[in-house]
Every structure is written in structure tokens, then in C-alpha cells.
Write an enzyme that holds these catalytic residues in place. Structure first.
Site, PDB file in Angstrom:
ATOM      1  N   SER A 141       1.041  -1.182  -0.042  1.00  0.00           N
ATOM      2  CA  SER A 141       0.118   0.084   0.158  1.00  0.00           C
ATOM      3  C   SER A 141       1.111   1.088   0.014  1.00  0.00           C
ATOM      4  O   SER A 141       2.017   1.292   0.397  1.00  0.00           O
ATOM      5  CB  SER A 141      -0.656  -0.233   1.354  1.00  0.00           C
ATOM      6  N   TYR A 154      -2.276  -1.180  10.316  1.00  0.00           N
ATOM      7  CA  TYR A 154      -2.353  -1.237   8.921  1.00  0.00           C
ATOM      8  C   TYR A 154      -0.782  -1.063   8.241  1.00  0.00           C
ATOM      9  O   TYR A 154      -0.343  -1.781   7.358  1.00  0.00           O
ATOM     10  CB  TYR A 154      -3.639  -0.579   8.249  1.00  0.00           C
TER      11      TYR A 154
HETATM   12  P1  NAP Z   1     -11.651  -5.867  -0.025  1.00  0.00           P
HETATM   13  O1  NAP Z   1     -12.374  -5.274  -1.081  1.00  0.00           O
HETATM   14  O2  NAP Z   1     -12.188  -5.909   1.628  1.00  0.00           O
HETATM   15  O3  NAP Z   1     -11.450  -7.417  -0.321  1.00  0.00           O
HETATM   16  C1  NAP Z   1     -10.421  -7.943   0.401  1.00  0.00           C
HETATM   17  C2  NAP Z   1     -10.471  -9.448  -0.073  1.00  0.00           C
HETATM   18  O4  NAP Z   1      -9.483 -10.083   0.886  1.00  0.00           O
HETATM   19  C3  NAP Z   1     -11.729 -10.282  -0.003  1.00  0.00           C
HETATM   20  O5  NAP Z   1     -11.672 -11.271  -1.129  1.00  0.00           O
HETATM   21  C4  NAP Z   1     -11.606 -11.193   1.068  1.00  0.00           C
HETATM   22  O6  NAP Z   1     -12.540 -11.998   1.077  1.00  0.00           O
HETATM   23  C5  NAP Z   1     -10.264 -11.399   1.408  1.00  0.00           C
HETATM   24  N1  NAP Z   1      -9.860 -11.710   2.691  1.00  0.00           N
HETATM   25  C6  NAP Z   1      -9.848 -11.003   3.899  1.00  0.00           C
HETATM   26  N2  NAP Z   1      -9.553 -11.491   4.640  1.00  0.00           N
HETATM   27  C7  NAP Z   1      -9.053 -12.830   4.472  1.00  0.00           C
HETATM   28  C8  NAP Z   1      -8.268 -13.976   5.038  1.00  0.00           C
HETATM   29  N3  NAP Z   1      -8.166 -14.202   6.360  1.00  0.00           N
HETATM   30  N4  NAP Z   1      -8.188 -15.133   4.304  1.00  0.00           N
HETATM   31  C9  NAP Z   1      -8.443 -14.875   2.973  1.00  0.00           C
HETATM   32  N5  NAP Z   1      -8.915 -13.982   2.307  1.00  0.00           N
HETATM   33  C10 NAP Z   1      -9.289 -12.863   2.964  1.00  0.00           C
HETATM   34  O7  NAP Z   1     -10.255  -5.340  -0.061  1.00  0.00           O
HETATM   35  P2  NAP Z   1      -9.509  -4.507  -1.242  1.00  0.00           P
HETATM   36  O8  NAP Z   1      -9.680  -2.916  -1.112  1.00  0.00           O
HETATM   37  O9  NAP Z   1      -9.796  -5.210  -2.596  1.00  0.00           O
HETATM   38  O10 NAP Z   1      -8.053  -4.626  -0.948  1.00  0.00           O
HETATM   39  C11 NAP Z   1      -6.991  -5.830  -1.526  1.00  0.00           C
HETATM   40  C12 NAP Z   1      -5.906  -5.518  -0.707  1.00  0.00           C
HETATM   41  O11 NAP Z   1      -5.265  -4.414  -1.368  1.00  0.00           O
HETATM   42  C13 NAP Z   1      -5.330  -5.509   0.667  1.00  0.00           C
HETATM   43  O12 NAP Z   1      -4.314  -6.022   1.149  1.00  0.00           O
HETATM   44  C14 NAP Z   1      -5.381  -4.068   1.043  1.00  0.00           C
HETATM   45  O13 NAP Z   1      -4.638  -3.711   1.984  1.00  0.00           O
HETATM   46  C15 NAP Z   1      -4.832  -3.534  -0.223  1.00  0.00           C
HETATM   47  N6  NAP Z   1      -4.999  -2.026  -0.751  1.00  0.00           N
HETATM   48  C16 NAP Z   1      -6.256  -1.643  -0.894  1.00  0.00           C
HETATM   49  C17 NAP Z   1      -6.357  -0.257  -1.275  1.00  0.00           C
HETATM   50  C18 NAP Z   1      -7.819   0.224  -1.591  1.00  0.00           C
HETATM   51  O14 NAP Z   1      -7.805   1.386  -1.936  1.00  0.00           O
HETATM   52  N7  NAP Z   1      -8.870  -0.546  -1.757  1.00  0.00           N
HETATM   53  C19 NAP Z   1      -5.261   0.586  -1.316  1.00  0.00           C
HETATM   54  C20 NAP Z   1      -4.023  -0.052  -1.177  1.00  0.00           C
HETATM   55  C21 NAP Z   1      -3.711  -1.366  -0.639  1.00  0.00           C
HETATM   56  P3  NAP Z   1     -13.276 -12.760   2.602  1.00  0.00           P
HETATM   57  O15 NAP Z   1     -13.798 -11.722   3.491  1.00  0.00           O
HETATM   58  O16 NAP Z   1     -14.447 -13.707   2.060  1.00  0.00           O
HETATM   59  O17 NAP Z   1     -12.279 -13.794   3.016  1.00  0.00           O
END
Ligand code: NAP
Length: 257
Positions: A141, A154
Site C-alpha cells: 500500500s 495497517y
Molecule cells: P476488500 O474489498 O475488502 O477485499 C478483500 C479480499 O480479501 C476479499 O476477497 C476477502 O474475502 C479477502 N480476505 C480478507 N481476509 C481474508 C483471510 N483471512 N483469508 C482469505 N481471504 C481474506 O479489499 P481491497 O480493497 O480489494 O484490498 C485488497 C488488498 O489491497 C488488501 O491487502 C489491501 O490492504 C490492499 N490495498 C487496498 C487499497 C484500496 O484502496 N482498496 C489501497 C492500498 C492497498 P473474504 O472476506 O471472503 O475472506
């Protein structure tokens, strides 16, 4: 097609950024294991990929649980025979200061956001070594680089993700390339929930969009396209680094005068 016949594991592949990565990878010819806990969303993503002519299976797995990770890797091998690409994407957000964070919240954040990547890498790397090649992409991130108030667990986990990337690149190169992607604001369920915690979510989104150099939030496909490049042979001399896919966010020192 950039990833023709490659086999990829995408953790958190059911929703958000992971959905974008899984979808783009399948479009580029990869066979994808979509990994997440919730079967409904996971099956739906795998089905969506198959409906468009791609190859995908859903594997239920909590990446913070070592036995479930071992089983998930074994299921991928049974289904597809090898593993070429691992995308350590699954993550959760704990947005609090140190004083406001309980040790349970700290442990939960680090267990999913950092230890999960360690476990998935630990059980996947031997399969990559067996075929003499592999690519790992860690979803870090912008918070690994610079941060804001009250995101201590985080930001710490994402800093760890970037450091882990460099270390694994050294330990397992030249056989395995390891890189990180540092997304900025990307429109996903995670961010939608964050905006929904404000009185006026639409206004909050507009405020954030206005602050971006690109004047918009990223899409899951923006990150999927970057991941497909890093996973492909076009990136064969790129390892141990972090690609910012943040619409210019980390280039800004302060608001323009
Ligand atoms: P999201 O919409 O909340 O999706 C998270 C995904 O991870 C879901 O498929 C969830 O499915 C899965 N997950 C969560 N906990 C898990 C576990 N213990 N075991 C297996 N799967 C798990 O999040 P996102 O925004 O797409 O973020 C994805 C990644 O990008 C994260 O690492 C986040 O920190 C990073 N990121 C996001 C942003 C942003 O702006 N969106 C920015 C920087 C970095 P289940 O809940 O069904 O397990």
C-alpha cells in the site's frame, strides 16, 4: 496473451482488487485459484471468469490459518498441476492509533495482512522451485511509504509486506521474482465501507477524488493490469521492487499553491 497457460493463486480473489487481478489474469490466459473465506462471493467470481471462457476455481481458505493454507496450495496443485504465480493480496484494514488498538486487533491485522503472505509464500515457493520458475506479487500500500494519522496496525503490516518482498526476492532469486504493488485509493468494498462510515459518503468520495493527481479513484482492473505486467515475462528483469499504482498520490508533497 501475457499469461497463457500460467497457473496463479490470487488470495482475496473474490472481491475488490483481488477480483480485478483474477479477472485480468484469466483474460490474459492464466488458470486462476480464487482464494477467500466467503464461499458465495468466491464461487461467484470463479463462475464469472468461467462464463467468459476463462479457467478458475474457488478455494475456501483463511490465509492466517497454516493448515488451511497448506490445503489450499495442495488443491491448486491437484487442479492445475503446478503454480507459476502467487498474488498475496488478501487483507483487512485496522485504522486506529496505537493507543486505540487492542492487542487482539493488532494480532488480527498482522495475521491476515502480513503472516498470511508469509504462509502462502512458504507453501507455494517449493512448488515454484520444483519447476524452476515463479513470480510472487505482494499487495502492499502507499502506507508502506508515507502515511496518515491513526492507521498504525495497517501501516505496520504494509511496511512489513514491502520489506518481506525485498527479502524473498534476494532469498529465492533468480528462480523466483518477487515484487510488491502499492495501490493508492482503489474503489473496492473495503473503501466503500470506509466512505459509508462518514455522514455523507458521496461527498467524502468526491473530496478524495479531488485530491488525486488523476482526479479519480483507481479501479480493480488498474491494479490487475499492473499485476499482469509484473507477472509476465515482460518484467523478467524486475525483482525486489515496489510499483506504485496510486494515480500520482505519493508524488504530492503538499497541495499546489
Ligand atoms: P476488500 O474489498 O475488502 O477485499 C478483500 C479480499 O480479501 C476479499 O476477497 C476477502 O474475502 C479477502 N480476505 C480478507 N481476509 C481474508 C483471510 N483471512 N483469508 C482469505 N481471504 C481474506 O479489499 P481491497 O480493497 O480489494 O484490498 C485488497 C488488498 O489491497 C488488501 O491487502 C489491501 O490492504 C490492499 N490495498 C487496498 C487499497 C484500496 O484502496 N482498496 C489501497 C492500498 C492497498 P473474504 O472476506 O471472503 O475472506
Amino acid at each position: 496473451m501475457k499469461l497463457k497457460d500460467k497457473v496463479a493463486i490470487v488470495t482475496g480473489g473474490s472481491k475488490g482488487i483481488g477480483w480485478g487481478v483474477a479477472t485480468v489474469f484469466a483474460q490474459q490466459g492464466a488458470k486462476v485459484s480464487v482464494v477467500a473465506r466467503d464461499a458465495k462471493a468466491g464461487e461467484q467470481t470463479a463462475e464469472e471468469i468461467r462464463d467468459k471462457g476463462g479457467e478458475a476455481i474457488f478455494i475456501p481458505c483463511d490465509i492466517s490459518n497454516e493448515e488451511e493454507v497448506k490445503a489450499m496450495v495442495a488443491t491448486t496443485i491437484d487442479a492445475f498441476g503446478q503454480i507459476d504465480i502467487l498474488v498475496n493480496n488478501a487483507g483487512v484494514g485496522v485504522y486506529k492509533s496505537v493507543l486505540d488498538t487492542t492487542s487482539e486487533e493488532w494480532d488480527r491485522c498482522l495475521a491476515i495482512d502480513l503472516k498470511g503472505a508469509f504462509l502462502c509464500s512458504k507453501y507455494t515457493i517449493p512448488h515454484m522451485q520444483a519447476i524452476g520458475k515463479g513470480v510472487i506479487i505482494n499487495m502492499s500500500s502507499v502506507h508502506s511509504h508515507a502515511t496518515v494519522n491513526s492507521v498504525a496496525p495497517y501501516a505496520a503490516s504494509k511496511g512489513g509486506m514491502t520489506a518481506l518482498t525485498r527479502n524473498m526476492a534476494i532469498d529465492y532469486g533468480p528462480t523466483i521474482r518477487v515484487n510488491a504493488i502499492a495501490p493508492g485509493w482503489v474503489w473496492t468494498p473495503l473503501i466503500e465501507n470506509l466512505f459509508n462510515s462518514y455522514d455523507n459518503p458521496v461527498h467524502q468520495r468526491e473530496l478524495v477524488e479531488k485530491r488525486q493527481v488523476m482526479k479519480r479513484l483507481g479501479t480493480p482492473e488498474d491494479i490487475g493490469n499492473a499485476a499482469a505486467f509484473l507477472a509476465s515475462d515482460e518484467a523478467s528483469f524486475i525483482t525486489g521492487t515496489q510499483l506504485f499504482v496510486d494515480g500520482g498520490l505519493t508524488s504530492v508533497l503538499e497541495e499546489s499553491w
